[in-house]
Design an enzyme around this catalytic site. Structure first.
Site, PDB file in Angstrom:
ATOM      1  N   SER A   1       4.790 -22.412 -20.539  1.00 29.82           N
ATOM      2  CA  SER A   1       6.140 -22.192 -21.056  1.00 29.82           C
ATOM      3  C   SER A   1       6.736 -20.862 -20.605  1.00 29.82           C
ATOM      4  O   SER A   1       7.957 -20.683 -20.652  1.00 29.82           O
ATOM      5  CB  SER A   1       6.146 -22.274 -22.585  1.00 29.82           C
TER       6      SER A   1
ATOM      7  N   ASP B   1       6.214 -15.078 -32.606  1.00 30.24           N
ATOM      8  CA  ASP B   1       6.042 -15.303 -31.176  1.00 30.24           C
ATOM      9  C   ASP B   1       6.085 -13.959 -30.451  1.00 30.24           C
ATOM     10  O   ASP B   1       7.146 -13.352 -30.304  1.00 30.24           O
ATOM     11  CB  ASP B   1       7.138 -16.227 -30.656  1.00 30.24           C
TER      12      ASP B   1
ATOM     13  N   HIS C   1       6.320 -15.233 -25.640  1.00 30.27           N
ATOM     14  CA  HIS C   1       7.519 -15.514 -24.853  1.00 30.27           C
ATOM     15  C   HIS C   1       8.490 -14.343 -24.947  1.00 30.27           C
ATOM     16  O   HIS C   1       8.257 -13.392 -25.693  1.00 30.27           O
ATOM     17  CB  HIS C   1       8.168 -16.808 -25.343  1.00 30.27           C
TER      18      HIS C   1
END
Length: 388
Positions: free
Chosen positions: A111, A360, A363
């Site tokens: 990702s 998170d 990312h």
């Protein structure tokens, strides 16, 4: 096993050996041009940033749309990367599109590869939006076409870069782990990139979960499994083998004539706990150069990537193939402030008191520090094809 100190010394030595990381950039002083290591530097203030927002770019995925999801601070957007001995110009969307006119650019990885692709589309959105020509609605396998420039961007989701099999929720414990076939390529992308002009390959964070390993279709061991007398395989071996198999696979593609770019590991920034034990990344400004130390596991991954890149580059040269290294690890290590943290979802904030809430720190917010990857991609490709 090497000590942590030894690993960091190896990182420095490898960094100094990367000749392809030197690009001709304008000198800030007198000489018209000189060889500058763009990977070594620091983050400095940029009052003009950001160069797009979540309101001007419609291709930002929900999980990286930190502003929409309520992140209150903006200071983390006001920085740019400054190499130690030169200036790095900002991304020029018109020049980039002209440079890649008639070309195909493919991203392969997890990702974070998609994170970079979406950053690129946002940077290009100042000029034009692409047409979605994907054969599927799966966000992990998208093809975006810029018709005015006959330029295509593709993403192929392959978190381990090699053949793998997803776990099942029920059954024997061995079936509840990801299965990695260390000596087999992933046909989901190797069968589709032979016509790519530029191929960006990356991977790392998925290798830190419970895994079961195969070679020659036979189980050889595992990571993070509680099976008595079962071999435990170290990341220094299986991560290296995954990159070796993937890069060998590229070199063995009969019709491939493109340029391969290996992007190095982007280390996460969890503090005060792991991702599933309350870890978070709440800092609001970059770290100073040398302030943060990379965890041993990510230092090991970095070393694997650089060394396997060097091998693949040497082999590729025999076929006239170009391999380049996008050495982003040092720059991104300094940006603990650029992650979504709890702002990866508008609903996540509402669960702050519940156990299922997590943050998170892997990312990158868009806009954010990840835009640097495409600043440097532009300059790598411009250097390769001649400055515009």
């Amino acid at each position: 096993m090497a000590t942590l100190t030894t690993l960091f010394l190896i990182l420095i030595i490898n960094h100094q050996r990367i000749q392809q990381s030197l690009f001709v950039l304008a000198s800030p002083s007198s000489s018209p041009s000189f060889q500058c290591d763009v990977w070594t530097g620091k983050w400095v203030r940029d009052p003009e940033a950001p160069y797009y927002t979540n309101e001007t770019c419609s291709t930002i995925q929900e999980h990286q749309n930190c502003m929409k999801n309520g992140r209150p601070d903006r200071d983390f957007l006001k920085w740019r990367w400054k190499p130690d001995r030169c200036e790095l110009p900002h991304f020029d969307p018109l020049s980039f599109l002209e440079l890649l006119r008639g070309k195909t650019l493919s991203f392969v990885g997890d990702s974070l590869a998609r994170n970079q692709m979406q950053s690129l589309m946002c940077l290009l959105s100042k000029v034009v939006y692409p047409e979605d020509i994907s054969e599927t609605r799966d966000e992990n396998f998208k093809r975006m076409y810029y018709s005015e420039y006959n330029f295509t961007i593709s993403i192929f989701w392959s978190p381990f870069l090699i053949k793998s099999k997803q776990p099942v929720s029920e059954g024997p414990s061995l079936d509840r782990m990801w299965k990695l076939y260390l000596d087999e390529t992933d046909d989901n992308w190797t069968s589709k990139v032979e016509t790519s002009d530029y191929l960006i390959i990356s991977g790392g964070t998925w290798f830190t979960r419970p895994l079961l390993f195969y070679e020659e279709r036979q189980v050889i061991g595992c990571q993070y499994c509680d099976i008595k007398n079962f071999p435990k395989i170290q990341i220094s071996y299986f991560h290296r083998m995954a990159f070796r198999t993937a890069l060998r696979g590229i070199n063995r593609l009969a019709s491939y004539r493109g340029t391969t770019i290996v992007r190095t590991i982007s280390p996460p920034h969890f503090e005060n706990g792991a991702w599933d034990h309350g870890g978070d990344c709440t800092r609001t400004r970059p770290a100073r150069s040398g302030e943060r130390k990379m965890e041993k596991v990510y230092a090991e991954m970095y070393r694997n990537q650089v060394e396997e890149f060097e091998v693949a580059k040497k082999e590729g040269r025999k076929r006239g193939l170009e391999f380049m290294l996008m050495d982003m690890t040092g720059a991104m290590l300094q940006r603990p402030d650029g992650h979504p943290s709890g702002y990866w979802s508008s609903s996540n904030k509402e669960s702050s008191g519940r156990k299922e809430r997590h943050n998170d720190c892997v990312h990158w917010c868009l806009p954010g520090p990840v835009d640097l990857w495409n600043d440097l991609l532009f300059h790598m490709l411009r250097d390769l094809g001649g400055a515009l």
